[in-house]
Design a protein around this motif. Structure first.
Motif, PDB file in Angstrom:
ATOM      1  N   ARG A   1      40.682 -30.282 -92.277  1.00 34.14           N
ATOM      2  CA  ARG A   1      39.844 -31.416 -92.688  1.00 34.14           C
ATOM      3  C   ARG A   1      40.214 -32.677 -91.910  1.00 34.14           C
ATOM      4  NH1 ARG A   1      40.103 -30.317 -99.236  1.00 34.14           N
ATOM      5  NH2 ARG A   1      38.371 -28.825 -99.341  1.00 34.14           N
ATOM      6  N   GLN A   2      41.506 -32.889 -91.710  1.00 35.07           N
ATOM      7  CA  GLN A   2      41.949 -34.051 -90.944  1.00 35.07           C
ATOM      8  C   GLN A   2      41.376 -34.018 -89.535  1.00 35.07           C
ATOM      9  OE1 GLN A   2      46.215 -33.887 -91.020  1.00 35.07           O
ATOM     10  NE2 GLN A   2      46.401 -34.558 -93.142  1.00 35.07           N
ATOM     11  N   ILE A   3      41.430 -32.852 -88.923  1.00 39.58           N
ATOM     12  CA  ILE A   3      40.965 -32.733 -87.542  1.00 39.58           C
ATOM     13  C   ILE A   3      39.447 -32.848 -87.469  1.00 39.58           C
ATOM     14  CG2 ILE A   3      40.878 -31.208 -85.531  1.00 39.58           C
ATOM     15  CD1 ILE A   3      43.581 -30.099 -86.418  1.00 39.58           C
ATOM     16  N   MET A   4      38.746 -32.242 -88.420  1.00 34.68           N
ATOM     17  CA  MET A   4      37.282 -32.373 -88.461  1.00 34.68           C
ATOM     18  C   MET A   4      36.881 -33.843 -88.493  1.00 34.68           C
ATOM     19  SD  MET A   4      36.433 -29.517 -91.358  1.00 34.68           S
ATOM     20  CE  MET A   4      36.971 -27.807 -91.207  1.00 34.68           C
ATOM     21  N   PHE A   5      37.523 -34.587 -89.379  1.00 40.00           N
ATOM     22  CA  PHE A   5      37.182 -35.997 -89.538  1.00 40.00           C
ATOM     23  C   PHE A   5      37.528 -36.785 -88.279  1.00 40.00           C
ATOM     24  CE2 PHE A   5      37.010 -40.217 -91.287  1.00 40.00           C
ATOM     25  CZ  PHE A   5      36.114 -40.121 -92.343  1.00 40.00           C
ATOM     26  N   GLU A   6      38.680 -36.491 -87.697  1.00 41.08           N
ATOM     27  CA  GLU A   6      39.082 -37.206 -86.486  1.00 41.08           C
ATOM     28  C   GLU A   6      38.153 -36.883 -85.320  1.00 41.08           C
ATOM     29  OE1 GLU A   6      43.027 -38.037 -83.685  1.00 41.08           O
ATOM     30  OE2 GLU A   6      43.202 -36.765 -85.471  1.00 41.08           O
ATOM     31  N   LEU A   7      37.727 -35.642 -85.226  1.00 43.16           N
ATOM     32  CA  LEU A   7      36.763 -35.274 -84.185  1.00 43.16           C
ATOM     33  C   LEU A   7      35.449 -36.032 -84.363  1.00 43.16           C
ATOM     34  CD1 LEU A   7      37.238 -31.429 -83.714  1.00 43.16           C
ATOM     35  CD2 LEU A   7      37.103 -33.113 -81.880  1.00 43.16           C
ATOM     36  N   ALA A   8      34.996 -36.119 -85.602  1.00 39.09           N
ATOM     37  CA  ALA A   8      33.756 -36.857 -85.881  1.00 39.09           C
ATOM     38  C   ALA A   8      33.898 -38.317 -85.452  1.00 39.09           C
ATOM     39  CB  ALA A   8      33.422 -36.767 -87.367  1.00 39.09           C
ATOM     40  N   GLU A   9      35.030 -38.932 -85.777  1.00 42.24           N
ATOM     41  CA  GLU A   9      35.272 -40.325 -85.385  1.00 42.24           C
ATOM     42  C   GLU A   9      35.352 -40.470 -83.869  1.00 42.24           C
ATOM     43  OE1 GLU A   9      37.775 -42.453 -88.936  1.00 42.24           O
ATOM     44  OE2 GLU A   9      38.899 -41.088 -87.640  1.00 42.24           O
ATOM     45  N   THR A  10      35.963 -39.483 -83.221  1.00 45.21           N
ATOM     46  CA  THR A  10      36.104 -39.536 -81.761  1.00 45.21           C
ATOM     47  C   THR A  10      34.743 -39.509 -81.079  1.00 45.21           C
ATOM     48  OG1 THR A  10      38.236 -38.386 -81.918  1.00 45.21           O
ATOM     49  CG2 THR A  10      37.168 -38.422 -79.760  1.00 45.21           C
ATOM     50  N   TYR A  11      33.897 -38.588 -81.498  1.00 42.72           N
ATOM     51  CA  TYR A  11      32.550 -38.518 -80.918  1.00 42.72           C
ATOM     52  C   TYR A  11      31.747 -39.770 -81.249  1.00 42.72           C
ATOM     53  CZ  TYR A  11      33.028 -33.656 -79.413  1.00 42.72           C
ATOM     54  OH  TYR A  11      33.415 -32.506 -78.762  1.00 42.72           O
ATOM     55  N   SER A  12      31.953 -40.328 -82.438  1.00 47.96           N
ATOM     56  CA  SER A  12      31.257 -41.557 -82.818  1.00 47.96           C
ATOM     57  C   SER A  12      31.674 -42.724 -81.917  1.00 47.96           C
ATOM     58  CB  SER A  12      31.559 -41.892 -84.290  1.00 47.96           C
ATOM     59  OG  SER A  12      30.889 -43.055 -84.684  1.00 47.96           O
ATOM     60  N   SER A  13      32.963 -42.769 -81.571  1.00 50.86           N
ATOM     61  CA  SER A  13      33.435 -43.818 -80.654  1.00 50.86           C
ATOM     62  C   SER A  13      32.759 -43.689 -79.294  1.00 50.86           C
ATOM     63  CB  SER A  13      34.957 -43.732 -80.491  1.00 50.86           C
ATOM     64  OG  SER A  13      35.619 -43.995 -81.709  1.00 50.86           O
TER      65      SER A  13
ATOM     66  N   ASP B   1      37.356 -50.658 -68.630  1.00 52.29           N
ATOM     67  CA  ASP B   1      36.264 -49.854 -68.093  1.00 52.29           C
ATOM     68  C   ASP B   1      35.799 -48.871 -69.174  1.00 52.29           C
ATOM     69  OD1 ASP B   1      34.838 -47.672 -66.836  1.00 52.29           O
ATOM     70  OD2 ASP B   1      35.520 -48.480 -64.907  1.00 52.29           O
ATOM     71  N   MET B   2      34.552 -49.037 -69.638  1.00 53.00           N
ATOM     72  CA  MET B   2      34.060 -48.216 -70.740  1.00 53.00           C
ATOM     73  C   MET B   2      33.860 -46.752 -70.349  1.00 53.00           C
ATOM     74  SD  MET B   2      31.577 -50.699 -72.966  1.00 53.00           S
ATOM     75  CE  MET B   2      30.850 -51.571 -71.583  1.00 53.00           C
ATOM     76  N   ASP B   3      33.561 -46.498 -69.093  1.00 54.68           N
ATOM     77  CA  ASP B   3      33.454 -45.102 -68.655  1.00 54.68           C
ATOM     78  C   ASP B   3      34.809 -44.399 -68.773  1.00 54.68           C
ATOM     79  OD1 ASP B   3      30.724 -44.810 -67.991  1.00 54.68           O
ATOM     80  OD2 ASP B   3      31.039 -46.001 -66.169  1.00 54.68           O
ATOM     81  N   ARG B   4      35.858 -45.109 -68.400  1.00 57.77           N
ATOM     82  CA  ARG B   4      37.199 -44.526 -68.512  1.00 57.77           C
ATOM     83  C   ARG B   4      37.615 -44.386 -69.973  1.00 57.77           C
ATOM     84  NH1 ARG B   4      41.438 -47.247 -64.518  1.00 57.77           N
ATOM     85  NH2 ARG B   4      42.698 -45.590 -65.480  1.00 57.77           N
ATOM     86  N   GLN B   5      37.161 -45.325 -70.795  1.00 58.18           N
ATOM     87  CA  GLN B   5      37.421 -45.190 -72.235  1.00 58.18           C
ATOM     88  C   GLN B   5      36.803 -43.901 -72.762  1.00 58.18           C
ATOM     89  OE1 GLN B   5      36.832 -48.539 -74.965  1.00 58.18           O
ATOM     90  NE2 GLN B   5      36.742 -49.913 -73.187  1.00 58.18           N
ATOM     91  N   CYS B   6      35.583 -43.636 -72.343  1.00 59.92           N
ATOM     92  CA  CYS B   6      34.888 -42.413 -72.777  1.00 59.92           C
ATOM     93  C   CYS B   6      35.653 -41.161 -72.366  1.00 59.92           C
ATOM     94  CB  CYS B   6      33.470 -42.370 -72.195  1.00 59.92           C
ATOM     95  SG  CYS B   6      32.298 -43.405 -73.074  1.00 59.92           S
ATOM     96  N   LYS B   7      36.188 -41.181 -71.148  1.00 59.89           N
ATOM     97  CA  LYS B   7      36.945 -40.026 -70.664  1.00 59.89           C
ATOM     98  C   LYS B   7      38.207 -39.798 -71.499  1.00 59.89           C
ATOM     99  CE  LYS B   7      35.272 -40.340 -65.904  1.00 59.89           C
ATOM    100  NZ  LYS B   7      35.618 -40.636 -64.494  1.00 59.89           N
ATOM    101  N   MET B   8      38.825 -40.892 -71.941  1.00 61.79           N
ATOM    102  CA  MET B   8      40.016 -40.764 -72.793  1.00 61.79           C
ATOM    103  C   MET B   8      39.653 -40.144 -74.142  1.00 61.79           C
ATOM    104  SD  MET B   8      41.987 -44.348 -72.017  1.00 61.79           S
ATOM    105  CE  MET B   8      42.278 -44.866 -70.308  1.00 61.79           C
TER     106      MET B   8
END
Length: 599
Positions: free
Chosen positions: A448-460, A416-423
């Motif tokens: 820097r690690q967290i900044m990059f991971e946050l960017a990837e998370t929002y991109s997902s 379920d992609m909506d649930r994926q988004c919530k995760m």
């Protein structure tokens, strides 16, 4: 001490006991300004006794094997004393002299075997401390072979060199048993040193092999410190995790946890400092379990992605493959026996309770993945009770990153992609909270690690939302567009935040990024170029503006790689896409301007 008494009398025995007490006991209480006071005093006594032994040799006038070996034992004590007082060169000279003497003489007495092995081990340790790993491993390997050669003769345990200084007590059988234990213990130390040496040479497979044998021998002999044994066992598990041998990894983790838990001291009997150390070790074992769970989920995901890729490439019997996968489930996902360590022998411990808490098989379904996820989250929660942000900021941050990774991996198994988004939203929230608390002045690398991971998370989340809208256009509303664009903005914002952190308080970016930041920085530009083209914007001029920014960011990758050709290999696929987009997008923008396209 029959040998010392025989050659040096009661006075010699008294002096030897005094030197031993100074070296082993009194030295621990020496003041800081004279840390080796007792060691120095012990050395002088050893030298006096050694001199008397050599005088006896001269008086005899011929080689007395027993007397010669006793003399070498005192040289060993003196040599080790020099090493202990950081006079390594002098200590090494003594050890090499003993080794040379042993090779020259043809002793009938088997005591030279244990003495030879001990000296080789000592020289290996000295070489390791000096950084000469090749020489170090040569000594340890020679010691190992010497033991194996002697054992292959079928003879009983050799007389231990320490018996010349302090004879074993008991009957003949009891003495033989003690000799065997001492000789086996000496070999166990050799194997332990080999494990450490191979680790330093980054030969991890060999290091793990020797570590595993060492742990087995210690456990079988009952000669080990439970805390150290437990920590070494869980550390060994981390190697098996890296090579995806999850059965062996879980067994080592379970064994280490079992031995550690069985040996824990009652809190009421510990000082505050001892209690904290025990708690920390317990939590560190839990963190090894966390890494195990994450690696199991990651390998399961990679295995499924590999299967999908193979199916797409071959394009053969797709439906049959799906049926096979569905019918086999996770039962057949155990790593093939051919991939396992054939030499791996399980420890003889009752580990059912530990091993039943988490699987060692790759998983394929959300329910299976969720069980591992919950196991990980439970360990993280307990670890954070000790590693709080105020007392252990770096450890707390790493645990938070592990928490984020657990959600990321679980999301892969969610259909379920909506649930994926919530995760992913849970990930973004926990990472954002921790980023706000960290001062970049002191934790720049972590930030820097967290900044990059946050960017990837929002991109997902952007990709998921785009797919949801594409599959169901009825979900495209003004409100959903605003939320979607907000996600795009957040991803771009955090990629840009990462890029800006590379400025190091300067207005301009450096001409060349630090080595470890070259790929992340170029990927950040690439991703921002991609994200600017994702905006859902009906306004024509704004769309053109976004596409122009997209081109500008692709050009940043190309310009950097042109100036630094060595960077191309780090971002080969991204670089090729950037070149294509820099050619295509301007043409698209131009057509839009000519025809006034607005959608």
């Amino acid at each position: 001490m029959a040998a010392i008494e025989k050659y040096l009398g009661c006075e010699g025995v008294k002096q030897f006991k005094e030197a031993t007490h100074l070296s082993d006991i009194q030295s621990k209480n020496d003041p800081q300004n004279t840390p080796y006071k007792s060691k120095y005093e012990a050395r002088e006594i050893y030298k006096q006794l050694s001199s008397k032994i050599k005088d006896k040799q001269d008086d005899v006038g011929e080689i007395d094997e027993y007397l010669t070996l006793l003399s070498l034992c005192f040289d060993l004590l003196i040599g080790q004393n020099y090493v202990d007082t950081d006079e390594t060169a002098e200590g090494e000279d003594y050890l090499l002299s003993i080794l040379k003497k042993l090779s020259e003489e043809r002793f009938e007495n088997s005591v030279n075997k244990s003495l030879n092995i001990h000296v080789l081990n000592s020289l290996g340790i000295v070489s390791s401390a000096r950084g000469d790993l090749d020489k170090c491993m040569q000594y340890f390997t020679e010691a190992e072979q010497l033991f194996l050669d002697y054992r292959s003769t079928g003879q009983g345990p050799p007389t231990h060199y320490q018996e010349l200084l302090e004879p074993f007590e008991g009957s003949a059988d009891e003495k033989a048993h003690k000799r065997n234990i001492a000789f086996e213990s000496l070999h166990t130390h050799t194997l332990y040193y080999l494990a450490q040496g191979y680790a330093k040479k980054e030969k991890n497979s060999r290091s793990a092999h020797y570590c595993h044998i060492t742990l087995h021998r210690q456990l079988d002999a009952g000669d080990y410190n439970p805390i150290d044994w437990g920590l070494n066992a869980v550390t060994l598990s981390q190697y098996y995790i890296t090579v995806e041998r999850f059965n062996e990894a879980r067994h080592c983790l379970s064994s280490g946890s079992h031995i550690f838990d069985s040996s824990k001291t009652n809190v009421s009997e510990l000082s505050e400092e001892e209690k904290e150390l025990q708690d920390q070790r317990e939590i560190d074992i839990k963190r090894c379990w966390i890494k195990y769970g994450l690696a199991l989920l990651e390998s399961s995901r990679d295995k499924m992605l590999s299967e999908i890729e193979d199916n797409q490439e071959e394009n053969e019997e797709i439906s049959s493959s799906q049926d096979t996968a569905n019918s086999s489930g996770s039962e057949n996902q155990e790593i093939p026996p051919s991939d396992k360590d054939k030499d791996f022998e399980e420890f003889k411990l009752e580990l059912t309770a530990y091993e039943e808490s988490i699987t060692d098989k790759l998983v394929r379904t959300f329910d299976e993945a969720r069980k591992i996820f919950l196991f990980i989250i439970d360990k993280i929660a307990k670890a954070k009770l000790f590693y709080t942000f105020d007392s252990h900021a770096c450890d707390y941050v790493e645990l938070t990153q592990d928490n984020s990774k657990a959600y990321k991996l679980l999301a892969f198994f969610e259909l379920d992609m909506d649930r994926q988004c919530k995760m992913h939203k849970r990930r973004a929230d926990m990472l954002s909270d921790i980023l706000k608390e960290l001062n970049p002045k002191y934790y720049l690398v972590v930030c820097r690690q967290i900044m990059f991971e946050l960017a990837e998370t929002y991109s997902s989340m952007v990709d998921l939302k785009a797919t949801i809208i594409e599959m169901d256009r009825s979900r495209l509303s003004q409100q959903s567009v605003v939320k979607f664009n907000k996600l795009v903005e957040q991803s771009i914002y955090h990629y840009q935040m990462y890029i800006d952190s590379l400025r190091d308080n300067k207005s301009n970016l450096p001409d060349e990024f630090p080595e470890g930041d070259v790929r992340p920085a170029l990927v950040a530009y690439f991703c921002m170029g991609r994200l600017y083209s994702k905006f859902l914007e009906p306004d024509f001029s704004k769309r053109v503006n976004f596409m122009t920014k997209s081109v500008d960011h692709y050009k940043c990758v190309i310009d950097y790689c042109t100036s630094h050709p060595q960077a191309i290999d780090l971002v080969a696929s991204e670089f090729n896409i950037c070149k294509e987009m820099v050619e295509l997008l301007p043409l698209k923008i131009e057509r839009m301007k000519q025809h006034g396209v607005t959608s």
